[in-house]
Design a protein around this motif. Structure first.
Motif, PDB file in Angstrom:
ATOM      1  N   PRO A   1       0.832  -1.218   0.000  1.00  0.00           N
ATOM      2  CA  PRO A   1       0.000   0.000   0.000  1.00  0.00           C
ATOM      3  C   PRO A   1       0.862   1.262   0.000  1.00  0.00           C
ATOM      4  CG  PRO A   1       0.002  -1.021   2.171  1.00  0.00           C
ATOM      5  CD  PRO A   1       0.697  -1.976   1.252  1.00  0.00           C
ATOM      6  N   MET A   2       0.380   2.294  -0.698  1.00  0.00           N
ATOM      7  CA  MET A   2       1.115   3.557  -0.827  1.00  0.00           C
ATOM      8  C   MET A   2       0.290   4.712  -0.273  1.00  0.00           C
ATOM      9  SD  MET A   2       3.845   2.441  -2.413  1.00  0.00           S
ATOM     10  CE  MET A   2       4.653   3.964  -2.916  1.00  0.00           C
ATOM     11  N   GLU A   3       0.980   5.773   0.121  1.00  0.00           N
ATOM     12  CA  GLU A   3       0.317   7.008   0.523  1.00  0.00           C
ATOM     13  C   GLU A   3       1.179   8.185   0.080  1.00  0.00           C
ATOM     14  OE1 GLU A   3      -0.024   6.820   4.748  1.00  0.00           O
ATOM     15  OE2 GLU A   3       2.065   7.349   5.104  1.00  0.00           O
ATOM     16  N   ASN A   4       0.550   9.309  -0.199  1.00  0.00           N
ATOM     17  CA  ASN A   4       1.280  10.500  -0.619  1.00  0.00           C
ATOM     18  C   ASN A   4       1.664  11.362   0.580  1.00  0.00           C
ATOM     19  OD1 ASN A   4       1.290  10.020  -3.408  1.00  0.00           O
ATOM     20  ND2 ASN A   4      -0.784  10.829  -3.618  1.00  0.00           N
ATOM     21  N   ARG A   5       2.900  11.858   0.546  1.00  0.00           N
ATOM     22  CA  ARG A   5       3.381  12.785   1.571  1.00  0.00           C
ATOM     23  C   ARG A   5       4.102  13.937   0.874  1.00  0.00           C
ATOM     24  NH1 ARG A   5       6.797   8.581   5.185  1.00  0.00           N
ATOM     25  NH2 ARG A   5       5.284   6.860   5.229  1.00  0.00           N
ATOM     26  N   GLU A   6       4.156  15.041   1.570  1.00  0.00           N
ATOM     27  CA  GLU A   6       4.825  16.208   0.995  1.00  0.00           C
ATOM     28  C   GLU A   6       6.318  16.177   1.305  1.00  0.00           C
ATOM     29  OE1 GLU A   6       4.630  20.531   2.443  1.00  0.00           O
ATOM     30  OE2 GLU A   6       3.142  20.475   0.819  1.00  0.00           O
ATOM     31  N   VAL A   7       7.129  16.445   0.276  1.00  0.00           N
ATOM     32  CA  VAL A   7       8.571  16.607   0.463  1.00  0.00           C
ATOM     33  C   VAL A   7       8.989  17.887  -0.256  1.00  0.00           C
ATOM     34  CG1 VAL A   7       9.033  14.128   0.577  1.00  0.00           C
ATOM     35  CG2 VAL A   7       9.219  15.306  -1.613  1.00  0.00           C
ATOM     36  N   GLU A   8      10.144  18.364   0.130  1.00  0.00           N
ATOM     37  CA  GLU A   8      10.691  19.538  -0.543  1.00  0.00           C
ATOM     38  C   GLU A   8      11.871  19.112  -1.390  1.00  0.00           C
ATOM     39  OE1 GLU A   8      12.183  24.101   0.434  1.00  0.00           O
ATOM     40  OE2 GLU A   8      11.390  22.813   2.025  1.00  0.00           O
ATOM     41  N   THR A   9      11.747  19.216  -2.702  1.00  0.00           N
ATOM     42  CA  THR A   9      12.850  18.914  -3.600  1.00  0.00           C
ATOM     43  C   THR A   9      13.740  20.159  -3.693  1.00  0.00           C
ATOM     44  OG1 THR A   9      11.986  19.739  -5.711  1.00  0.00           O
ATOM     45  CG2 THR A   9      11.122  17.621  -4.936  1.00  0.00           C
ATOM     46  N   PRO A  10      14.880  20.088  -4.358  1.00  0.00           N
ATOM     47  CA  PRO A  10      15.694  21.290  -4.539  1.00  0.00           C
ATOM     48  C   PRO A  10      14.966  22.401  -5.305  1.00  0.00           C
ATOM     49  CG  PRO A  10      17.017  19.345  -4.951  1.00  0.00           C
ATOM     50  CD  PRO A  10      15.606  18.872  -4.800  1.00  0.00           C
ATOM     51  N   LEU A  11      13.842  22.047  -5.949  1.00  0.00           N
ATOM     52  CA  LEU A  11      13.131  23.036  -6.763  1.00  0.00           C
ATOM     53  C   LEU A  11      11.813  23.509  -6.156  1.00  0.00           C
ATOM     54  CD1 LEU A  11      13.702  21.440 -10.273  1.00  0.00           C
ATOM     55  CD2 LEU A  11      14.981  23.304  -9.214  1.00  0.00           C
ATOM     56  N   GLU A  12      11.087  22.598  -5.506  1.00  0.00           N
ATOM     57  CA  GLU A  12       9.768  22.977  -4.993  1.00  0.00           C
ATOM     58  C   GLU A  12       9.244  21.893  -4.061  1.00  0.00           C
ATOM     59  OE1 GLU A  12       6.460  21.858  -7.967  1.00  0.00           O
ATOM     60  OE2 GLU A  12       8.158  22.460  -9.241  1.00  0.00           O
ATOM     61  N   LYS A  13       8.108  22.152  -3.426  1.00  0.00           N
ATOM     62  CA  LYS A  13       7.437  21.145  -2.625  1.00  0.00           C
ATOM     63  C   LYS A  13       6.572  20.282  -3.548  1.00  0.00           C
ATOM     64  CE  LYS A  13       7.334  23.726   1.690  1.00  0.00           C
ATOM     65  NZ  LYS A  13       6.481  24.333   2.755  1.00  0.00           N
ATOM     66  N   ALA A  14       6.488  19.001  -3.210  1.00  0.00           N
ATOM     67  CA  ALA A  14       5.716  18.082  -4.053  1.00  0.00           C
ATOM     68  C   ALA A  14       5.127  16.973  -3.202  1.00  0.00           C
ATOM     69  CB  ALA A  14       6.612  17.486  -5.139  1.00  0.00           C
ATOM     70  N   MET A  15       3.978  16.442  -3.627  1.00  0.00           N
ATOM     71  CA  MET A  15       3.380  15.271  -3.001  1.00  0.00           C
ATOM     72  C   MET A  15       3.925  14.032  -3.712  1.00  0.00           C
ATOM     73  SD  MET A  15       1.523  16.446  -0.568  1.00  0.00           S
ATOM     74  CE  MET A  15       0.495  15.046  -0.116  1.00  0.00           C
ATOM     75  N   VAL A  16       4.529  13.141  -2.961  1.00  0.00           N
ATOM     76  CA  VAL A  16       5.178  11.974  -3.568  1.00  0.00           C
ATOM     77  C   VAL A  16       4.763  10.706  -2.816  1.00  0.00           C
ATOM     78  CG1 VAL A  16       7.156  13.279  -4.424  1.00  0.00           C
ATOM     79  CG2 VAL A  16       7.244  12.280  -2.138  1.00  0.00           C
TER      80      VAL A  16
END
Length: 212
Positions: free
Chosen positions: A52-67
């Motif tokens: 099972p998967m779930e989306n979480r927010e991370v901050e990449t070097p460019l922007e925040k993203a749900m991954v």
């Protein structure tokens, strides 16, 4: 043969090649042990496809993203002692946060039936995806008993993964636990009178640990 919807036979060339190397009587202990771990990792890649998967927010070097991340409680790897230990590190390579339980069974030399001597499972086992590992599914007795114990302790989502299986073992495990998905590297011809898989690879535990 059991309902093939519940039996996944691996047909990847790398798995086939490595199993052929395991069969060779001239393959030494160190190489054998390494191959078992590599095959376990390749098989686990497929067996864990539906985690099972779930989306979480991370901050990449460019922007925040749900991954996507694997969700829920950590999965559990449960080797059937002692040969199953040889497959654990291969699975942990893919899922290093997995918890590891152990089920100890020995086979009666006359009846070939399994007897439990140890069972320790990570809690809460009922919330985990459980991957039972054993290189050989021969008579199916140990596999059935291991799944029995896990269910008695509350385990629900259980998968069984082996390298070699006999048709007799697949049939017995599936009939006893039709809800358990079975992942097999190769289905061999039959069991001999001593309940060894033929053509097989001999005693997996002895070859992994260098004992006789």
């Amino acid at each position: 043969m059991a309902d093939m919807d519940h039996v996944i036979i691996m047909d990847h060339p790398l798995i086939k090649h490595k199993i052929s190397m395991l069969r060779d009587i001239h393959t030494g202990t160190n190489e054998f042990r390494t191959l078992v771990g590599e095959i376990a990792m390749l098989e686990a890649f497929e067996a864990l496809r539906d985690l099972p998967m779930e989306n979480r927010e991370v901050e990449t070097p460019l922007e925040k993203a749900m991954v996507p991340y694997i969700s829920g409680k950590k999965m559990a790897i449960v080797p059937i002692l002692r040969a199953g230990l040889g497959m654990v590190d291969g699975v942990l390579t893919l899922v290093p946060t997995a918890k590891v339980g152990h089920i100890g069974l020995y086979r009666d030399p006359k009846t070939h039936e399994p007897h439990e001597y140890y069972c320790k499972l990570p809690a809460p086992i009922e919330q985990r995806t459980i991957l039972v590992v054993d290189p050989m599914l021969a008579t199916g007795g140990s596999g059935v008993e291991a799944v029995d114990f896990i269910k008695q302790h509350g385990g629900k989502k259980i998968k069984f993964m082996c390298i070699l299986a006999a048709p007799e073992g697949i049939k017995r495990l599936h009939e006893a636990h039709p809800d358990v998905q079975i992942y097999v590297g190769c289905v061999d011809r039959e069991l001999n009178e001593d309940a060894y898989i033929c053509p097989g690879l001999g005693d997996a535990g002895d070859r992994i640990f260098g004992t006789k």
